[in-house]
Design a protein around this motif. Structure first.
Motif, PDB file in Angstrom:
ATOM      1  N   THR A 315      42.447  40.487  32.030  1.00  0.00           N
ATOM      2  CA  THR A 315      43.719  41.087  32.417  1.00  0.00           C
ATOM      3  C   THR A 315      44.808  40.589  31.480  1.00  0.00           C
ATOM      4  O   THR A 315      44.588  39.694  30.665  1.00  0.00           O
ATOM      5  N   SER A 316      45.994  41.175  31.607  1.00  0.00           N
ATOM      6  CA  SER A 316      47.109  40.757  30.753  1.00  0.00           C
ATOM      7  C   SER A 316      47.537  39.322  31.051  1.00  0.00           C
ATOM      8  O   SER A 316      48.158  38.663  30.228  1.00  0.00           O
ATOM      9  N   ARG A 317      47.190  38.827  32.227  1.00  0.00           N
ATOM     10  CA  ARG A 317      47.572  37.464  32.619  1.00  0.00           C
ATOM     11  C   ARG A 317      46.472  36.445  32.320  1.00  0.00           C
ATOM     12  O   ARG A 317      46.697  35.248  32.438  1.00  0.00           O
ATOM     13  N   GLY A 318      45.275  36.920  31.963  1.00  0.00           N
ATOM     14  CA  GLY A 318      44.175  36.012  31.686  1.00  0.00           C
ATOM     15  C   GLY A 318      42.872  36.501  32.274  1.00  0.00           C
ATOM     16  O   GLY A 318      42.774  37.637  32.751  1.00  0.00           O
ATOM     17  N   ARG A 319      41.853  35.644  32.261  1.00  0.00           N
ATOM     18  CA  ARG A 319      40.535  36.014  32.778  1.00  0.00           C
ATOM     19  C   ARG A 319      40.475  35.767  34.275  1.00  0.00           C
ATOM     20  O   ARG A 319      40.983  34.754  34.777  1.00  0.00           O
ATOM     21  N   VAL A 320      39.832  36.705  34.992  1.00  0.00           N
ATOM     22  CA  VAL A 320      39.674  36.568  36.444  1.00  0.00           C
ATOM     23  C   VAL A 320      38.221  36.831  36.812  1.00  0.00           C
ATOM     24  O   VAL A 320      37.531  37.610  36.154  1.00  0.00           O
ATOM     25  N   ALA A 321      37.771  36.183  37.871  1.00  0.00           N
ATOM     26  CA  ALA A 321      36.441  36.444  38.403  1.00  0.00           C
ATOM     27  C   ALA A 321      36.517  37.634  39.345  1.00  0.00           C
ATOM     28  O   ALA A 321      37.514  37.821  40.052  1.00  0.00           O
ATOM     29  N   THR A 322      35.493  38.459  39.368  1.00  0.00           N
ATOM     30  CA  THR A 322      35.438  39.597  40.291  1.00  0.00           C
ATOM     31  C   THR A 322      34.716  39.163  41.562  1.00  0.00           C
ATOM     32  O   THR A 322      34.175  38.060  41.654  1.00  0.00           O
ATOM     33  N   ALA A 323      34.677  40.065  42.532  1.00  0.00           N
ATOM     34  CA  ALA A 323      33.957  39.764  43.770  1.00  0.00           C
ATOM     35  C   ALA A 323      32.487  39.523  43.468  1.00  0.00           C
ATOM     36  O   ALA A 323      31.850  38.645  44.058  1.00  0.00           O
ATOM     37  N   ALA A 324      31.936  40.300  42.538  1.00  0.00           N
ATOM     38  CA  ALA A 324      30.532  40.108  42.164  1.00  0.00           C
ATOM     39  C   ALA A 324      30.321  38.746  41.519  1.00  0.00           C
ATOM     40  O   ALA A 324      29.285  38.110  41.710  1.00  0.00           O
ATOM     41  N   GLY A 325      31.322  38.289  40.747  1.00  0.00           N
ATOM     42  CA  GLY A 325      31.236  36.975  40.135  1.00  0.00           C
ATOM     43  C   GLY A 325      31.227  35.874  41.171  1.00  0.00           C
ATOM     44  O   GLY A 325      30.454  34.913  41.077  1.00  0.00           O
ATOM     45  N   PHE A 326      32.107  35.984  42.189  1.00  0.00           N
ATOM     46  CA  PHE A 326      32.107  35.011  43.277  1.00  0.00           C
ATOM     47  C   PHE A 326      30.766  35.011  43.995  1.00  0.00           C
ATOM     48  O   PHE A 326      30.186  33.962  44.272  1.00  0.00           O
TER      49      PHE A 326
END
Length: 348
Positions: A315-326
């Motif tokens: 994202t423009s704010r940085g990397r995020v984990a998705t629900a699948a990642g969690f």
């Protein structure tokens, strides 16, 4: 003395691995598995060139590492019965290096230039003229008295390979007569690759073990062959006459390759993102420090696979984990970050 012995052993191991990789490479287009559309297009291009008795047009191969760009270049040389010269963009530091290579080519020879996007700008400009007019201008002397002497080159075929086609300047891309992009393999194609490699290595392996290895190979033949060799090693040490599904699972678990194909680095990035940064967003450099790796390693090795499999997002704010990642590491995404994930949190 001990250090020298360690270096010698390491060199021998790398040499054996390289020899195995060479042995597993298909030698003809007919033996090349997958990439059906690209294979068909190249076959037409080479057949037409042979009928005209001329070198093939310049070819650009792009796509992620391990999908067969180098193998295709070697096949091109074999199909055209032409010698091949292999080099890479980082190996050419000056335009003079490239001029020396070009001037030593023979008629019909294939020049394979790996990582062509890393070619220095002066060498790149020299390549324009060589590809289009088959000549280079050799500069003699310095300053106001310098003169450019045109040197005619034999007709050759340049095969460029790149993992980052977007970094190639337009004028260079336009000079290739044919451009092909190699895509990731599906599990069935990888199973064919593993079956062929197993036969060449004289490995007795069960069908379900092949399926297990192909499912963890990240859509990449190079990884599939590497995992097959490691599973073979495990079965050999355990004295298994043939590789069973249980052998494959145990070996891959020992080498830290999970059911989706995530290895130690991938899981480290995902766990750090979820557990240390609560799913993100977090900057790439911070994430790299958290897992003790270089930024380039995280960005080019782990991140593409995690994003492609929907475990992480940019994202423009940085990397995020998705629900699948969690879910993949057994965690539930926080309710306050539900909008960042592809499915809402259970208690949202």
């Amino acid at each position: 003395m001990a250090d020298n012995q360690e270096r010698l052993v390491g060199s021998n191991i790398k040499g054996e691995e390289s020899a195995l990789e060479q042995a597993l490479r298909p030698k003809t287009l007919k033996d090349f598995i997958g990439q059906h559309r690209v294979r068909e297009q190249i076959d037409v291009l080479l057949t037409a060139a042979r009928h005209r008795n001329t070198p093939a047009d310049h070819i650009l191969l792009s796509g992620p590492p391990g999908l067969g760009k180098t193998t295709l270049a070697l096949i091109l040389a074999s199909e055209m019965q032409a010698p091949i010269r292999i080099t890479s963009g980082p190996a050419i530091t000056h335009a003079g290096d490239l001029a020396a290579i070009l001037s030593s080519l023979v008629e019909g020879e294939i020049l394979f230039l790996d990582e062509i996007h890393r070619l220095p700008r002066p060498a790149e400009e020299l390549l324009y003229l060589a590809m289009e007019d088959f000549r280079v201008d050799v500069v003699v002397g310095k300053g106001p008295g310098a003169t450019a002497i045109p040197l005619q080159l034999p007709h050759f075929t340049l095969v460029g390979a790149t993992t980052r086609a977007g970094l190639l300047p337009g004028p260079l891309r336009d000079r290739f007569g044919f451009t092909a992009h190699l895509d990731f393999y599906d599990d069935k194609e990888l199973a064919q690759v593993i079956l062929r490699s197993a036969a060449l290595l004289e490995i007795d392996i069960h069908t379900d073990a092949i399926t297990e290895i192909s499912g963890r190979s990240r859509g990449t033949p190079r990884i599939a062959n590497r995992l097959l060799r490691r599973v073979r090693d495990y079965a050999q040490v355990k004295a298994s006459p043939s590789i069973s599904l249980a052998d494959a699972k145990a070996a891959l678990e020992m080498y830290e390759v999970d059911e989706m194909g995530l290895d130690r680095l991938d899981r480290g990035v995902l766990v750090a993102l979820v557990e240390r940064f609560n799913g993100g967003p977090v900057g790439l450099s911070t994430l790299a420090i958290a897992v003790g790796e270089e930024i380039e390693t995280v960005e080019s090795v782990a991140e593409p696979f995690l994003v492609r499999n929907g475990l992480m997002a940019r994202t423009s704010r940085g990397r995020v984990a998705t629900a699948a990642g969690f879910a993949h590491i057994g965690r539930t995404p926080p309710a306050q970050f539900a909008s960042l994930f592809d499915t809402p949190a259970p208690d949202a």
